[in-house]
Each structure stands twice: as C-alpha cells, then as structure tokens.
Design a protein around this motif. Sequence first.
Motif, PDB file in Angstrom:
ATOM      1  N   ALA A 119       0.728  -1.102   0.058  1.00 40.04           N
ATOM      2  CA  ALA A 119       0.034   0.049  -0.105  1.00 40.04           C
ATOM      3  C   ALA A 119       0.880   1.367  -0.040  1.00 40.04           C
ATOM      4  O   ALA A 119       0.806   2.156  -0.822  1.00 40.04           O
ATOM      5  N   GLY A 120       2.011   1.258   0.762  1.00 41.46           N
ATOM      6  CA  GLY A 120       2.814   2.463   0.860  1.00 41.46           C
ATOM      7  C   GLY A 120       3.600   2.747  -0.589  1.00 41.46           C
ATOM      8  O   GLY A 120       3.789   3.795  -1.140  1.00 41.46           O
ATOM      9  N   ALA A 121       3.895   1.489  -1.234  1.00 38.45           N
ATOM     10  CA  ALA A 121       4.756   1.585  -2.446  1.00 38.45           C
ATOM     11  C   ALA A 121       3.735   1.888  -3.540  1.00 38.45           C
ATOM     12  O   ALA A 121       4.187   2.809  -4.593  1.00 38.45           O
ATOM     13  N   ALA A 122       2.483   1.606  -3.570  1.00 36.55           N
ATOM     14  CA  ALA A 122       1.424   1.928  -4.511  1.00 36.55           C
ATOM     15  C   ALA A 122       1.276   3.553  -4.262  1.00 36.55           C
ATOM     16  O   ALA A 122       1.137   4.369  -5.360  1.00 36.55           O
ATOM     17  N   ILE A 123       1.068   4.118  -3.090  1.00 36.17           N
ATOM     18  CA  ILE A 123       0.947   5.396  -2.849  1.00 36.17           C
ATOM     19  C   ILE A 123       1.835   6.126  -3.491  1.00 36.17           C
ATOM     20  O   ILE A 123       1.896   7.264  -3.894  1.00 36.17           O
ATOM     21  N   ALA A 124       3.308   5.813  -2.924  1.00 36.04           N
ATOM     22  CA  ALA A 124       4.475   6.341  -3.422  1.00 36.04           C
ATOM     23  C   ALA A 124       4.487   6.390  -5.310  1.00 36.04           C
ATOM     24  O   ALA A 124       4.709   7.398  -5.752  1.00 36.04           O
ATOM     25  N   ALA A 125       4.178   5.402  -5.593  1.00 35.80           N
ATOM     26  CA  ALA A 125       4.239   5.091  -7.219  1.00 35.80           C
ATOM     27  C   ALA A 125       3.205   6.200  -8.004  1.00 35.80           C
ATOM     28  O   ALA A 125       3.533   6.942  -8.764  1.00 35.80           O
ATOM     29  N   LYS A 155       7.958  10.899 -19.778  1.00 35.79           N
ATOM     30  CA  LYS A 155       7.123  10.278 -20.154  1.00 35.79           C
ATOM     31  C   LYS A 155       7.669   8.741 -20.358  1.00 35.79           C
ATOM     32  O   LYS A 155       6.873   7.916 -20.618  1.00 35.79           O
ATOM     33  N   ASN A 156       8.956   8.611 -20.776  1.00 36.87           N
ATOM     34  CA  ASN A 156       9.545   7.239 -21.129  1.00 36.87           C
ATOM     35  C   ASN A 156       9.287   6.154 -20.185  1.00 36.87           C
ATOM     36  O   ASN A 156       8.810   5.183 -20.550  1.00 36.87           O
ATOM     37  N   TRP A 157       9.487   6.357 -18.686  1.00 35.81           N
ATOM     38  CA  TRP A 157       9.271   5.291 -17.822  1.00 35.81           C
ATOM     39  C   TRP A 157       8.071   5.573 -17.067  1.00 35.81           C
ATOM     40  O   TRP A 157       7.612   4.617 -16.298  1.00 35.81           O
ATOM     41  N   MET A 158       7.586   6.533 -17.066  1.00 29.98           N
ATOM     42  CA  MET A 158       6.168   6.831 -16.453  1.00 29.98           C
ATOM     43  C   MET A 158       5.142   5.813 -16.746  1.00 29.98           C
ATOM     44  O   MET A 158       4.073   5.704 -15.759  1.00 29.98           O
ATOM     45  N   ASP A 159       5.121   5.361 -17.769  1.00 31.18           N
ATOM     46  CA  ASP A 159       3.952   4.536 -18.148  1.00 31.18           C
ATOM     47  C   ASP A 159       3.614   3.423 -17.547  1.00 31.18           C
ATOM     48  O   ASP A 159       2.714   2.672 -17.196  1.00 31.18           O
ATOM     49  N   LEU A 160       4.833   2.775 -16.706  1.00 31.25           N
ATOM     50  CA  LEU A 160       4.914   1.619 -15.921  1.00 31.25           C
ATOM     51  C   LEU A 160       4.047   1.968 -14.378  1.00 31.25           C
ATOM     52  O   LEU A 160       3.809   1.159 -13.835  1.00 31.25           O
ATOM     53  N   LEU A 161       4.367   2.993 -13.925  1.00 35.24           N
ATOM     54  CA  LEU A 161       3.694   3.585 -12.474  1.00 35.24           C
ATOM     55  C   LEU A 161       2.124   3.184 -12.246  1.00 35.24           C
ATOM     56  O   LEU A 161       2.089   2.724 -11.231  1.00 35.24           O
ATOM     57  N   PRO A 162       1.353   3.663 -13.360  1.00 32.50           N
ATOM     58  CA  PRO A 162      -0.037   3.438 -12.880  1.00 32.50           C
ATOM     59  C   PRO A 162      -0.357   1.666 -12.939  1.00 32.50           C
ATOM     60  O   PRO A 162      -0.956   1.374 -12.055  1.00 32.50           O
ATOM     61  N   VAL A 163       0.403   1.135 -13.637  1.00 29.10           N
ATOM     62  CA  VAL A 163       0.343  -0.500 -13.700  1.00 29.10           C
ATOM     63  C   VAL A 163       0.767  -1.013 -12.312  1.00 29.10           C
ATOM     64  O   VAL A 163       0.197  -1.876 -12.068  1.00 29.10           O
ATOM     65  N   ALA A 164       1.963  -0.674 -11.978  1.00 29.97           N
ATOM     66  CA  ALA A 164       2.643  -1.010 -10.725  1.00 29.97           C
ATOM     67  C   ALA A 164       1.797  -0.606  -9.629  1.00 29.97           C
ATOM     68  O   ALA A 164       1.652  -1.274  -8.666  1.00 29.97           O
ATOM     69  N   ALA A 165       1.188   0.606  -9.612  1.00 31.17           N
ATOM     70  CA  ALA A 165       0.458   0.817  -8.448  1.00 31.17           C
ATOM     71  C   ALA A 165      -0.858  -0.031  -8.302  1.00 31.17           C
ATOM     72  O   ALA A 165      -1.357  -0.589  -7.245  1.00 31.17           O
ATOM     73  N   SER A 166      -1.317  -0.107  -9.651  1.00 29.00           N
ATOM     74  CA  SER A 166      -2.638  -0.946  -9.580  1.00 29.00           C
ATOM     75  C   SER A 166      -2.243  -2.305  -9.041  1.00 29.00           C
ATOM     76  O   SER A 166      -3.026  -3.094  -8.105  1.00 29.00           O
ATOM     77  N   VAL A 167      -1.128  -2.932  -9.436  1.00 32.90           N
ATOM     78  CA  VAL A 167      -1.092  -4.282  -9.108  1.00 32.90           C
ATOM     79  C   VAL A 167      -0.713  -4.213  -7.440  1.00 32.90           C
ATOM     80  O   VAL A 167      -1.153  -5.128  -6.893  1.00 32.90           O
ATOM     81  N   LEU A 168       0.220  -3.236  -7.073  1.00 40.59           N
ATOM     82  CA  LEU A 168       0.480  -3.276  -5.491  1.00 40.59           C
ATOM     83  C   LEU A 168      -0.885  -3.208  -4.779  1.00 40.59           C
ATOM     84  O   LEU A 168      -0.843  -3.640  -3.784  1.00 40.59           O
ATOM     85  N   LEU A 169      -2.018  -2.226  -5.374  1.00 38.84           N
ATOM     86  CA  LEU A 169      -2.913  -2.032  -4.496  1.00 38.84           C
ATOM     87  C   LEU A 169      -3.613  -3.354  -4.568  1.00 38.84           C
ATOM     88  O   LEU A 169      -4.463  -3.793  -3.357  1.00 38.84           O
ATOM     89  N   ILE A 170      -3.704  -4.247  -5.573  1.00 40.21           N
ATOM     90  CA  ILE A 170      -4.506  -5.565  -5.718  1.00 40.21           C
ATOM     91  C   ILE A 170      -3.945  -6.453  -4.669  1.00 40.21           C
ATOM     92  O   ILE A 170      -4.716  -7.244  -3.983  1.00 40.21           O
ATOM     93  N   VAL A 171      -2.570  -6.363  -4.488  1.00 38.33           N
ATOM     94  CA  VAL A 171      -1.920  -7.320  -3.775  1.00 38.33           C
ATOM     95  C   VAL A 171      -2.093  -7.076  -2.241  1.00 38.33           C
ATOM     96  O   VAL A 171      -2.289  -7.887  -1.313  1.00 38.33           O
ATOM     97  N   ALA A 172      -2.014  -5.690  -1.932  1.00 37.17           N
ATOM     98  CA  ALA A 172      -2.305  -5.268  -0.573  1.00 37.17           C
ATOM     99  C   ALA A 172      -3.719  -5.520  -0.084  1.00 37.17           C
ATOM    100  O   ALA A 172      -4.053  -5.820   0.892  1.00 37.17           O
ATOM    101  N   THR A 173      -4.872  -5.458  -1.207  1.00 32.83           N
ATOM    102  CA  THR A 173      -6.157  -5.608  -0.754  1.00 32.83           C
ATOM    103  C   THR A 173      -6.225  -7.030  -0.544  1.00 32.83           C
ATOM    104  O   THR A 173      -6.894  -7.606   0.660  1.00 32.83           O
ATOM    105  N   VAL A 174      -5.727  -8.133  -1.430  1.00 34.93           N
ATOM    106  CA  VAL A 174      -5.859  -9.380  -1.212  1.00 34.93           C
ATOM    107  C   VAL A 174      -5.341 -10.114   0.180  1.00 34.93           C
ATOM    108  O   VAL A 174      -5.741 -10.958   0.880  1.00 34.93           O
ATOM    109  N   MET A 175      -4.077  -9.384   0.325  1.00 37.89           N
ATOM    110  CA  MET A 175      -3.344  -9.824   1.431  1.00 37.89           C
ATOM    111  C   MET A 175      -4.048  -9.526   2.851  1.00 37.89           C
ATOM    112  O   MET A 175      -4.034 -10.002   3.916  1.00 37.89           O
TER     113      MET A 175
END
Length: 139
Positions: free
Chosen positions: A47-53, A66-86
Amino acid sequence: MKNKSAGFFLTALSLLAAAVGLGAYLVNCGTDYFMNLGISPVVAGCAGAAIAAQLVYLIAAQKGQKNWMDLLPVAASVLLIVATVMLLSVRVNGIASIMTFEMNAQTLSDLTSALIGLIACLAAAVVSIISSFFDVVKE
C-alpha cells in the motif's frame, strides 16, 4: 489546473483512497482484537509503495517525463490489488470469528476499521485501474 485531465483526478482519488485504506489498516492493527496479529509487512509495504508510485506518477506527469512513467499506473494497480488481497487474507479469520461467535460492541468496533481498510483499498485498486486508461495532462 487547466492542463490536468481526468486521469489526474482519478489518480489523486485512488491515492487518497489508498491512504485512507492504509491508515484504517494501521489503526485496525492497534485494536484489541487484531493487535496480536501485528502489522503485515506485505500489506503495509504494498500500500505504501502504491501510494508512492502514484505520487511520483502525478509529479512526473506534470513535468513532462514520459518514457518510464507509463509503468507507474500499472505498478500501483498491481500493488493495490496485492495489498487488498493480503489484507483480506490476514483478516478473514477474525472477521468470520467476530461475525459468528464473538459479536459484541467492542469486536464490532474493531471490525469496522478492518472493513473500512478493505473497502478503501479495493476502491483504490479499482479507481487506479480505471485511471490508468486516461492521460494525466492534456496534450
């Protein structure tokens, strides 16, 4: 505010919901019923990493990177899903026990913060997924 798109506001909403979820989880870890379980490093870390991302994504998008930034929404979504499931996995036994055997005013109060944390994390994950389809700044 003129150059902000729907993605900015959705990402900010997701960030806010994730912060509420993390805060409710940390409060729940201090309640009498759930205190013995401690703080799960996976839930708090994801959850903390998703907030930071999401925060880095909002700031970087405003600066035009823009070059590396497109990965951050995907990473945040995955981290939030993992946090919710855990979070659900570490609280499911307590929730079931409270709802079936140990229901009283104190345990229901302890359960409330757990449910708020779960709902807020789930809402943050859903809004984060939706926000990843939108641009943050208008071109």
